[in-house]
Design an enzyme around this catalytic site. Structure first.
Site, short mmCIF file in Angstrom:
data_model
loop_
_atom_site.label_atom_id
_atom_site.label_comp_id
_atom_site.label_asym_id
_atom_site.label_seq_id
_atom_site.Cartn_x
_atom_site.Cartn_y
_atom_site.Cartn_z
N ARG A 41 -10.38 -2.32 -1.14
CA ARG A 41 -9.24 -1.69 -1.84
C ARG A 41 -8.68 -0.52 -1.03
O ARG A 41 -7.48 -0.24 -1.11
CB ARG A 41 -9.66 -1.21 -3.22
CG ARG A 41 -9.80 -2.38 -4.17
CD ARG A 41 -10.10 -1.95 -5.57
NE ARG A 41 -10.00 -3.10 -6.46
CZ ARG A 41 -10.49 -3.14 -7.69
NH1 ARG A 41 -11.12 -2.08 -8.18
NH2 ARG A 41 -10.36 -4.20 -8.42
N LYS A 202 -14.03 -17.26 -21.33
CA LYS A 202 -13.71 -17.44 -22.75
C LYS A 202 -12.31 -17.96 -22.97
O LYS A 202 -11.36 -17.51 -22.35
CB LYS A 202 -13.85 -16.09 -23.47
CG LYS A 202 -15.28 -15.63 -23.58
CD LYS A 202 -15.36 -14.39 -24.45
CE LYS A 202 -15.18 -13.16 -23.60
NZ LYS A 202 -15.06 -11.92 -24.29
N GLY A 352 -10.37 -11.15 -11.20
CA GLY A 352 -11.44 -10.53 -10.41
C GLY A 352 -12.49 -11.53 -9.96
O GLY A 352 -12.84 -11.59 -8.77
N GLY A 375 -7.32 -7.66 -14.16
CA GLY A 375 -6.62 -7.67 -15.45
C GLY A 375 -5.11 -7.64 -15.28
O GLY A 375 -4.38 -8.30 -16.04
#
Ligand code: ADP
Ligand code: MG
Length: 404
Positions: A41, A202, A352, A375
């Site tokens: 990053r 999920k 991610g 996200g």
């Protein structure tokens, strides 16, 4: 580079300006908080930092790290990042200290053209995540221009990502611009056929992205934890009453979606959710009662790879199975290799875990764009407006005068 209608550092005269840059230096640290375990990053922010230095800017960087929840956490200080960044730039990065005090302003005044400073962890102050007006103004008071290069935090409306942008001319950095350009173009102006590969843990996390992409793409390949709901919806597995809502979503997508939705024709199951559980490959008619679906099966991998090989655009979010465990990694590996092997397509990976899977297979360079935002990329693919992006100046706007 066009950035989904937003102004970038390339659209504005920055020469000799004082620039506040929101970066995403939320790097993984060793448990003692002293060593950076992955500096990608920091590296990803270098092009924007160098771009500003080359134009004689005085650069004040700011970022959050971890979740200190408004308290000073010695293990989440920016000092190790400052050291690593100094090495990468070949120039000392000055300690800008806590953003709320007098020091940052004095530090900025002391910088020479091309110098770089880094503020302390923004989330040591409660006012950052509250998007506090005074805190945003304080950040804005440090600079003439605000640059947001932190795509990974753009889905949060915080003082350093959203509030600050109303007080200064606000533009996208080069990394942010590339994220917006790549994620935006694969949704808005892609070459067809467009294939979305959607997996992950999920269904509840993925309903929004699944529904949005199903209205945009030609084919959706379903994998991951939501396979169970889709197989139940298609009548291949017994429906668990607890999963009723998810199965209904799957059913309506299968029935009404404009996109062709492909679901597995075979799966890898286990009797328990553990790494050393015995993997059982079975056809849809042979799934043992009570077993857990932990990966797509080999026939499915082959047919998904075939669809991917004919795509001109591939959007991938969510691993096909529990790829962290070797017994259930084959589907994710097959999909990753299929995308990497299609040199003819634009491929965009968001999320991610999905980025991690691509990285661990050494396939990053064969993917057109691996998003740095977990996200944030998911919310973008859901069609949501990201507050940190919305706050930036539109391409068509005049550059306003500074209000501070
Ligand atoms: P991303 O971070 O790329 O958006 P998610 O967070 O949605 O992806 O999902 C990643 C996780 O999903 C991984 O940890 C993986 O082990 C898990 N996963 C994938 N398939 C299954 C499955 N069939 N059952 C349970 N977990 C799964
Ligand atoms: Mg995830």
């Amino acid at each position: 580079m066009p950035a989904a209608g937003k102004k970038t550092v390339e659209d504005i005269d920055l020469q000799d300006s004082r620039v506040l840059v929101r970066v995403d230096f939320n790097v993984p640290m060793s448990p003692d908080g002293h060593a950076i375990s992955d500096d990608s990053r920091i590296r990803a922010a270098l092009p924007t930092i160098e771009y500003l230095r080359d134009r004689g800017c005085r650069v004040m960087l700011c970022s959050h790290m971890g979740r200190p929840e408004g308290e000073v956490d010695p293990n989440l200080r920016m000092a190790p990042v400052r050291e690593r960044l100094s090495e990468l730039l070949g120039a000392e990065v000055v300690d800008g200290r806590g953003p709320a005090g007098k020091v940052p302003g004095l530090v900025m005044d002391g910088l020479e053209a091309g110098d770089v400073a880094l503020l302390e962890n923004l989330r040591f102050n409660k006012r950052e995540e509250r998007n506090d007006l005074g805190f945003a103004r304080k950040l804005a008071s440090l600079a003439d221009i605000y640059v947001n290069d932190a795509f990974g935090t753009a889905h949060r409306a915080h003082a350093s990502t959203e509030g600050v942008a109303s007080h200064l001319p606000a533009v996208a950095g080069l990394l942010m611009a590339r994220e917006l350009e790549m994620l935006g173009s694969c949704l808005e102006s892609p070459d067809n056929p467009v294939v979305a590969v959607i997996g992950g843990a999920k269904v509840s996390d993925k309903i929004a992205v699944l529904s949005h992409l199903a209205s945009k793409v030609d084919t959706v390949l379903v994998g991951g934890g939501m396979v169970t709901a889709f197989l139940a919806a298609a009548g291949h597995m017994d429906a668990n009453p607890e999963d009723f809502a998810e199965i209904e979503v799957a059913r309506s997508l299968l029935k009404d979606s404009e996109a062709r939705i492909l679901i597995p024709t075979d799966v890898v199951t286990a009797s328990e959710f553990t790494e050393d559980a015995e993997p059982i490959t079975s056809s849809l008619s042979g799934i043992a009662e009570g077993s857990l679906v932990l990966d797509i099966g080999p026939d499915t991998s082959t047919s998904y790879a075939d669809v991917i090989s004919k795509a001109k655009t591939v959007i991938w979010n969510g691993p096909m199975g529990v790829f962290e465990w070797s017994s259930f990694a084959a589907g994710t590996i097959a999909v990753a290799h299929a995308i990497a092997a299609n040199a003819d397509c634009v491929s965009v990976v968001g999320g991610g875990s999905t980025a991690e899977a691509v990285g661990s297979l050494g396939l990053r360079d064969q993917i057109t764009h691996v998003s740095t935002g977990g996200g944030a990329s998911l919310e973008f693919l859901e069609g949501k407006t990201l507050p940190g992006v919305a706050a930036l100046m539109d391409e068509a706007n005049e550059i306003p005068q500074s209000t501070d």
